[in-house]
Design a protein around this motif. Structure first.
Motif: not given
Length: 270
Positions: A56, A60, A63, A132, A216, A222, A227
């Protein structure tokens, strides 16, 4: 797979009353764990890359990584990280990279390559990926402070655990984690790790979630599920008590596992 018929006798002789070793002995034959070598790195890179491909947290971050050559860059990063662990003698394997364990051990200095190449790969980070990564690091730092306080620097971190898809189901991951537990017990240190989806597996080898947060939630770019990042620590797994090894700070009372009667290198590595 390399095995040793005397393995089980040695394990039983040192740990007859250990629930964790009993778990390992249900894996037949007992896997042999060796230090990772430089020659194992190509296979280990493939193993570690495939292991986190659908994780996961990886999804995240990936992407937001829209720069060219993502797969090649990520495999290169894995290779450099593994080479650094080989240099520090903090990486272990079964079957030459088919399953790997990497540890963060206090006092082991990093090798010369990682500081040189890290800025090169960081230059490919997009603005969203940088955001992120910062979100993850910030939230993890808060969780670590809440869980361990000033005692964090005395603990061992499980930085990576991976098994090749065609070797899963053989108990390799379990064997490596029980080795990590024995290694930490011998050095009288606690163990922690971060996971997203594998918390159930780690519970079976003596860990529990001590802090949790979510990534997220407030990110409009997103479109996936939130996550969950889970900070896990080793917990009581033996009927024998243990004097607190953290000095009463941070990790106090949390880790009371068995103490091996000989170093784990004699138990699981030949």
């Amino acid at each position: 797979m390399a095995t040793d018929k005397g393995h089980e006798k040695r394990l039983l002789g040192h740990h007859q009353e250990s629930d964790q070793i009993a778990l390992l002995l249900r894996v037949a034959p007992v896997p042999i764990i060796r230090p990772l070598q430089y020659g194992d790195i190509p296979n280990a890179v493939k193993t570690s890359y495939n292991a986190i491909f659908s994780d996961s947290l990886s999804l995240y971050l990936d992407s937001a990584d829209t720069a060219p050559g993502r797969e090649c860059r990520q495999k290169a990063v894995h290779g450099l990280a593994l080479a650094d662990h080989v240099y520090r003698q903090t990486a272990f394997t079964i079957d030459g990279g088919d399953a790997t364990l990497t540890l963060g051990i206090p006092g082991r200095k990093r090798g010369p390559l990682a500081p040189v190449f890290a800025p090169v790969f960081k230059a490919f980070d997009t603005k969203e990926l940088t955001k992120r990564k910062k979100e993850f690091v910030t939230k993890l730092s808060v969780m670590l402070q809440k869980a361990f306080g000033d005692g964090l620097g005395d603990l061992i971190e499980v930085q990576g655990l991976a098994t090749a898809p065609n070797k899963q189901g053989r108990g390799y991951g379990t064997a490596l984690m029980l080795y990590a537990n024995a290694f930490a017990d011998w050095h009288r240190r606690g163990v922690w790790l971060v996971t997203t989806d594998a918390y159930g597996f780690y519970a079976r080898v003596g860990y529990s979630v001590v802090q949790e947060d979510v990534l997220g939630v407030d990110d409009p770019k997103w479109d996936g599920e939130p996550v969950h990042i889970r900070l896990e620590a080793q917990v009581v797994s033996s009927p024998h008590g243990r004097e607190d090894r953290s000095g009463g700070n941070g990790y106090a009372g949390m880790l009371k596992n068995f103490i091996p009667s000989s170093p784990p290198y004699q138990l699981l590595i030949v």
